[in-house]
Design a protein around this motif. Sequence first.
Motif, PDB file in Angstrom:
ATOM      1  N   PHE A  10       0.789  -1.173  -0.021  1.00  0.00           N
ATOM      2  CA  PHE A  10       0.138   0.039   0.092  1.00  0.00           C
ATOM      3  C   PHE A  10       0.910   1.123   0.058  1.00  0.00           C
ATOM      4  O   PHE A  10       1.860   1.354   0.464  1.00  0.00           O
ATOM      5  CB  PHE A  10      -0.856  -0.108   1.157  1.00  0.00           C
ATOM      6  N   ARG A  16      -7.370   1.998  -0.701  1.00  0.00           N
ATOM      7  CA  ARG A  16      -7.138   1.395   0.545  1.00  0.00           C
ATOM      8  C   ARG A  16      -8.537   0.372   1.015  1.00  0.00           C
ATOM      9  O   ARG A  16      -8.197  -0.775   1.112  1.00  0.00           O
ATOM     10  CB  ARG A  16      -6.706   2.140   1.751  1.00  0.00           C
ATOM     11  N   THR A  18     -12.487  -0.302   2.857  1.00  0.00           N
ATOM     12  CA  THR A  18     -12.862  -0.713   4.232  1.00  0.00           C
ATOM     13  C   THR A  18     -12.538  -2.079   4.347  1.00  0.00           C
ATOM     14  O   THR A  18     -12.031  -2.681   3.222  1.00  0.00           O
ATOM     15  CB  THR A  18     -14.314  -0.581   4.445  1.00  0.00           C
ATOM     16  N   HIS A  19     -12.750  -2.639   5.621  1.00  0.00           N
ATOM     17  CA  HIS A  19     -12.256  -4.028   5.796  1.00  0.00           C
ATOM     18  C   HIS A  19     -13.207  -4.801   4.602  1.00  0.00           C
ATOM     19  O   HIS A  19     -12.514  -5.826   4.140  1.00  0.00           O
ATOM     20  CB  HIS A  19     -12.764  -4.297   7.192  1.00  0.00           C
ATOM     21  N   ARG A  22     -11.673  -4.844   1.320  1.00  0.00           N
ATOM     22  CA  ARG A  22     -10.817  -5.547   1.066  1.00  0.00           C
ATOM     23  C   ARG A  22     -10.981  -7.034   1.093  1.00  0.00           C
ATOM     24  O   ARG A  22     -10.450  -7.718   0.417  1.00  0.00           O
ATOM     25  CB  ARG A  22      -9.589  -5.201   2.327  1.00  0.00           C
TER      26      ARG A  22
ATOM     27  N   VAL B  63     -11.849  -3.225  13.346  1.00  0.00           N
ATOM     28  CA  VAL B  63     -11.960  -3.968  12.199  1.00  0.00           C
ATOM     29  C   VAL B  63     -11.393  -3.306  10.975  1.00  0.00           C
ATOM     30  O   VAL B  63     -10.771  -3.976  10.267  1.00  0.00           O
ATOM     31  CB  VAL B  63     -13.420  -4.482  12.079  1.00  0.00           C
ATOM     32  N   ASP B  64     -11.548  -2.178  10.835  1.00  0.00           N
ATOM     33  CA  ASP B  64     -11.516  -1.189   9.460  1.00  0.00           C
ATOM     34  C   ASP B  64     -10.024  -1.067   9.608  1.00  0.00           C
ATOM     35  O   ASP B  64      -9.128  -0.999   8.423  1.00  0.00           O
ATOM     36  CB  ASP B  64     -12.156  -0.117   9.385  1.00  0.00           C
ATOM     37  N   GLY B  65      -9.371  -0.890  10.686  1.00  0.00           N
ATOM     38  CA  GLY B  65      -7.925  -0.721  10.542  1.00  0.00           C
ATOM     39  C   GLY B  65      -7.124  -1.833  10.636  1.00  0.00           C
ATOM     40  O   GLY B  65      -5.914  -1.775  10.974  1.00  0.00           O
ATOM     41  N   TYR B  66      -7.681  -3.166  10.578  1.00  0.00           N
ATOM     42  CA  TYR B  66      -6.905  -4.279  10.997  1.00  0.00           C
ATOM     43  C   TYR B  66      -5.971  -4.674   9.857  1.00  0.00           C
ATOM     44  O   TYR B  66      -6.374  -4.762   8.669  1.00  0.00           O
ATOM     45  CB  TYR B  66      -7.918  -5.536  11.387  1.00  0.00           C
TER      46      TYR B  66
END
Lengths: 393, 113
Positions: A10, A16, A18-19, A22, B63-66
């Motif tokens: 990255f 990038r 969101t969770h 991804r 969770v989003d920063g994991y």
Amino acid sequence: MALNTNHQDFHPLLPRGTHDERARQEFVKSLHERASGLSRAEAGWIYKGRVVPAFQARYGRAPATREEARIALECDPFWQTVVGLRRTAQELLWSSVIDTVEREGPALIASAREHAGGPGSLRLSPALPIPDYLTGVDFHAMPGSYHGEFATDDVCAGALFERGTFLYTHGYIGPMSENLGRGMVDFVRRKHPDWQPRRILDMGCGIGSCTLPWVDAFPGAEIHGIDVAAPGLRYGHARANLLGKAVQFSQQNAEHTDFPAGHFDLVVSHILLHETSREAIANIFRESFRLLAPGGRMVHADLPDIRFLPDLFQQVSVDQDHYDNNEPLWAGYYDLDLKGLLQAAGFPSETIALESAGMVLSLPPSSASPDRSRTVTSRFGYGVISAQRPIQK
Amino acid sequence: MTDFKLPRHAKGDRPAFFPGEPAADRLLGMVMTLATELAVVRERLDTIERITAARGMDLAAEVDGYEPPIGVREAREAWRQAFLDRLLKMLGEEVAPFRPAPESTPGPSGLPP
């Protein structure tokens, strides 16, 4: 089989997500790889075990041409399912990245503006016409193609391309999408170990991911990248700057550039030709000849010549992108008289070589060996067209 | 690891529900397998959220920063491969009789990924 844990580096321009975005992209990468394995390899067993016998029962002989083999396969429900699955995976792939790029677009554009200053330069020509072969169809089903612009100073197509093609190649293209460029650098170095080109042009450079390995390989050389599409150039310019690499980008058509004659020692391209047209390829060869200094060389990497593959299924499987992935010139590319076109462009016959080069593929990291820089070179890969402008005159 | 494998294919021809349209049968299987997996994940997430909320935690930002470490990436890819095996089970069964050996490599094309 090793798990494919390839993942991308990255950087501030890469979308990038969101969770969940991804996670969706990771899943689609695995799904696309599986669908590719089913349609490009596993279907070979179906072809041998079921499709050929059915053809033989009907016609008293096995399929004799690529076209016959493909038509026979198209009647088979396994083939129908797996090629449909791969196309579906390709569509899911782009849409999974578009979700992210659309939301993060304004931030990506701002980030590109921040990195506008740096060792490289960017010269845009908004009046440059986009060629018909790009406006007619979105290559490899990437919505909006390379040139679509939807905001001021748009870089979204570049961001979509970098993330999407990483997933599309299942990450084997490398953490910075550098492997194809590295492979061509290796190819040139193997053939000409002591050669130091002073000025290098990368035609159809896109976001410059294949251009940067030339900067690393020839630190004393001036490196130029041209492309018709502005979003990728803006993105590539900012990307090269933030990586501290000097590339002079300009918005130009490789068929007719504004560089002076004899300006370059080396002209390269990385899978550009098959995304143009027959006429454009002839023009690109002529322009390559014009741009080369005496003794200068051109090296274009593109599709392999599949006609030497002994197995018709292998030929069909490589060819299949023409039929299911928006690649209008793919199937006709092998049948072009590339050598004749190069001779017509002025290159002497004895300097022309049509060779194959293996693909540099990133080895997925693992807990046991987390190093992400390991690569392997495949047996089968690109077709490389090279030629030299005579030293005399 | 178990030292035995239970059969996963019921002996007998699978009926064709869409005569002349075998792809529709396959798609039905895939879509329903997918729906099953989605329901499992949805319920697991719901359980986790309810347990953590009851303890006063909001997981969303974490969770989003994991960033998954390599071991987690491996475990996740292994899960995705097992999921694709289940999702595409019918295709695997269809090609199996034509393969010389189940673990035979390289494939008929010998092409890189």
